[in-house]
Design a protein around this motif. Structure first.
Motif, short mmCIF file in Angstrom:
data_model
loop_
_atom_site.label_atom_id
_atom_site.label_comp_id
_atom_site.label_asym_id
_atom_site.label_seq_id
_atom_site.Cartn_x
_atom_site.Cartn_y
_atom_site.Cartn_z
N UNK A 1 26.50 30.80 -13.61
CA UNK A 1 25.48 31.85 -13.67
C UNK A 1 25.02 32.22 -12.25
N UNK A 2 25.14 33.48 -11.84
CA UNK A 2 24.74 33.83 -10.48
C UNK A 2 23.25 33.58 -10.25
N UNK A 3 22.88 33.28 -9.00
CA UNK A 3 21.47 33.11 -8.62
C UNK A 3 21.03 34.36 -7.87
N UNK A 4 19.81 34.82 -8.18
CA UNK A 4 19.32 36.01 -7.48
C UNK A 4 18.38 35.65 -6.33
N UNK A 5 17.49 34.68 -6.57
CA UNK A 5 16.43 34.41 -5.58
C UNK A 5 16.63 33.09 -4.84
N UNK A 6 16.93 32.02 -5.59
CA UNK A 6 17.07 30.70 -4.94
C UNK A 6 18.28 29.98 -5.54
N UNK A 7 18.67 28.89 -4.88
CA UNK A 7 19.78 28.08 -5.39
C UNK A 7 19.51 27.58 -6.81
N UNK A 8 18.21 27.49 -7.16
CA UNK A 8 17.84 26.82 -8.41
C UNK A 8 17.35 27.77 -9.49
N UNK A 9 17.68 29.06 -9.38
CA UNK A 9 17.32 30.03 -10.43
C UNK A 9 17.73 29.49 -11.80
N UNK A 10 16.79 29.59 -12.75
CA UNK A 10 17.04 29.23 -14.16
C UNK A 10 17.44 27.76 -14.36
N UNK A 11 17.07 26.92 -13.42
CA UNK A 11 17.27 25.47 -13.59
C UNK A 11 15.87 24.85 -13.66
N UNK A 12 15.59 23.99 -14.65
CA UNK A 12 14.26 23.37 -14.69
C UNK A 12 13.97 22.65 -13.37
N UNK A 13 12.78 22.94 -12.82
CA UNK A 13 12.46 22.38 -11.50
C UNK A 13 11.71 21.07 -11.60
N UNK A 14 10.89 20.93 -12.67
CA UNK A 14 10.04 19.73 -12.78
C UNK A 14 10.01 19.28 -14.24
N UNK A 15 9.21 18.25 -14.50
CA UNK A 15 9.16 17.66 -15.85
C UNK A 15 8.63 18.67 -16.87
#
Ligand SMILES: [Zn+2]
Length: 473
Positions: free
Chosen positions: A272-286
């Motif tokens: 899935x392409x990222x638009x803003x950051x390396x971690x777009x649409x990946x859960x960042x925290x708990x």
């Protein structure tokens, strides 16, 4: 520095020593960073062909600023490189470069992985490379590392084209793309699924570059600003990267430490392409992972962290450990429990070692060892049990208060102990381009775990912790 004691069968065999994994407390700044990382979910795997290919500035930023777990997978150990320091070549040079890379990782904090691929020297392109490299076994190894480490984002240093320069560089991108697709396929390398589950990373990117006359950067690519000053480190990530790269001493790879923010560029490859950051649409925290309360518990620990007395965090950490041990997600639970156990031990100021005066040992013989343990915590740490390889002591002994506890014991090296040697050199290589590894589960590891350990059972609060201490000299 202590070394892992080597086991020697018969007489006259001396093999290369491994540095020991003695248990020492981390510094307060490292404990604080590890607490921040405990809160973060994403994981990144950086992938290239050789030791010193990696972008250490980016690794340092990912670990220390983004606080994400990061690994570097070098397909080879750099066996075909130059050696500016000595006469070692081939596998012996690969061993030296493995340890140079591990020293670099101690600075930036990334984990280190390898495959069975041998650096056989320069190749012009991917066709040349795959005439030597067994694409299938190297792909299997990369799939194994992906399934074991479970990265959300994979970043290749090189493209699969001539812009990569070296044929092995381009081949590393070819293998990464294949492995990205296969890691989630249960029909691919099904034998691995006895030990790991399938895993689908979110995206694969290429970290574009400007090297010499080759410019693969363009302004429409995803960008990340790295190199910021980190007060905990007392330097910027570009400066740390310079120190880390300069550890590739056999390659004469001294690199300038560069201060100041700079931009890294990423070209989308797969997923899935990222638009803003390396971690777009990946859960960042708990919370984004739909696990309640944990973020709050960690926030309280971060706010109240006392750099002079990290043991004041123990009560909160033990509460957090209980919460994490109730998780359903087995992979996440395993990762985060290992991380919090390391933090808890560091907060107690725990140090443990098992040492002797002998640099080598003969299987079946007995040697005098000293177990030294100490804890600097105001809260009690109880040494409940010591397993000395062939006998167990139940002690229930309090080891708090910065007071060294020493127990001497004669330990018999098991008669069937194997010669200590790097696991990828135990058997003759399959061919000039692939090592032979008898135990598949060792693949990916930077080095062997110590074969002979004394195991401690500690009680901190009401929780039990097992600590393994290698026999060392
Ligand atoms: Zn390279």
């Amino acid at each position: 520095m202590f070394k892992v004691i080597i086991a020697v069968l018969g007489l006259g065999f001396f093999t290369t020593l491994c540095s020991a994994q003695q248990v020492r407390p981390a510094k307060s700044a490292e404990i604080y960073r590890d607490l921040k990382t405990l809160k973060r979910m994403p994981k990144v795997l950086y992938l290239a062909a050789h030791p010193d290919d990696e972008n250490t500035g980016l690794l340092s930023w990912l670990i220390n600023e983004q606080n994400v777990e990061t690994g570097y997978l070098s397909l080879t150990r750099g066996d075909g490189g130059q050696n500016l320091l000595g006469t070692e070549q081939g596998a012996a040079l690969g061993l030296i470069r493995t340890h140079e890379l591990l020293e670099a990782r101690k600075l930036d904090g990334a984990q280190q992985f390898f495959t069975r691929a041998i650096d056989f020297g320069f190749s012009k392109n991917t066709d040349d490379t795959f005439k030597q490299w067994d694409a299938d076994s190297i792909t299997a190894d990369v799939v194994w590392v992906i399934r074991k480490f479970r990265p959300d984002v994979i970043i290749c240093r090189f493209p699969p084209t001539a812009a990569a320069g070296h044929g092995q560089h381009a081949a590393s991108a070819v293998v990464a793309e294949k492995a990205f697709k296969l890691a989630a396929d249960k029909n691919a390398f099904p034998g691995q699924l006895k030990y790991v589950n399938v895993w689908q990373p979110k995206r694969l990117l290429w970290n574009t570059f400007r090297f010499g006359g080759v410019n693969t950067i363009s302004e429409n690519q995803l960008k990340a600003n790295v190199g910021q000053f980190d007060a905990q480190l007392g330097m910027g990530y570009g400066e740390l990267a310079g120190l880390s790269r300069s550890l590739h001493k056999s390659q004469g790879a001294g690199t300038q430490s560069v201060a100041g923010v700079r931009t890294e560029y990423f070209s989308h490859v797969l997923g899935e392409p990222a638009k803003a950051t390396l971690f777009d649409k990946i859960p960042l925290n708990w919370t984004e992972k739909a696990v309640n309360d944990v973020d709050d518990l960690i926030d309280v620990l971060l706010l109240s962290f006392d750099y002079n007395h990290p043991d004041k965090s123990l009560h909160g950490l033990l509460m957090l450990r209980k919460r994490i041990s109730e998780l359903q997600d087995a992979g996440l639970k395993k990762d985060k429990l290992a991380a919090i156990d390391k933090i808890i031990l560091s907060c107690t100021g725990f140090m443990g070692e098992v040492v002797t005066n002998q640099p080598e040992a003969i299987a079946g013989n007995s040697y005098n060892f000293r177990l030294n343990v100490i804890s600097r915590s105001a809260s009690p740490v109880i040494l409940e049990q010591v397993n000395w390889i062939n006998q167990t002591d139940n002690l229930n002994r309090r080891i708090s208060g910065d007071s060294l506890v020493t127990i001497e014991r004669k330990i018999q090296i098991p008669a069937d102990a194997k010669i200590t040697e790097p696991y990828w050199l135990e058997n003759a290589a399959k061919n000039a381009a692939t090592f032979s590894v008898a135990n598949d589960t060792l693949i990916g590891l930077a080095e062997n775990e110590a074969a002979l350990n004394v195991s401690l059972l500690l009680k901190i609060g009401t929780d039990k912790f097992t600590v393994k201490l290698p026999l060392s000299f």
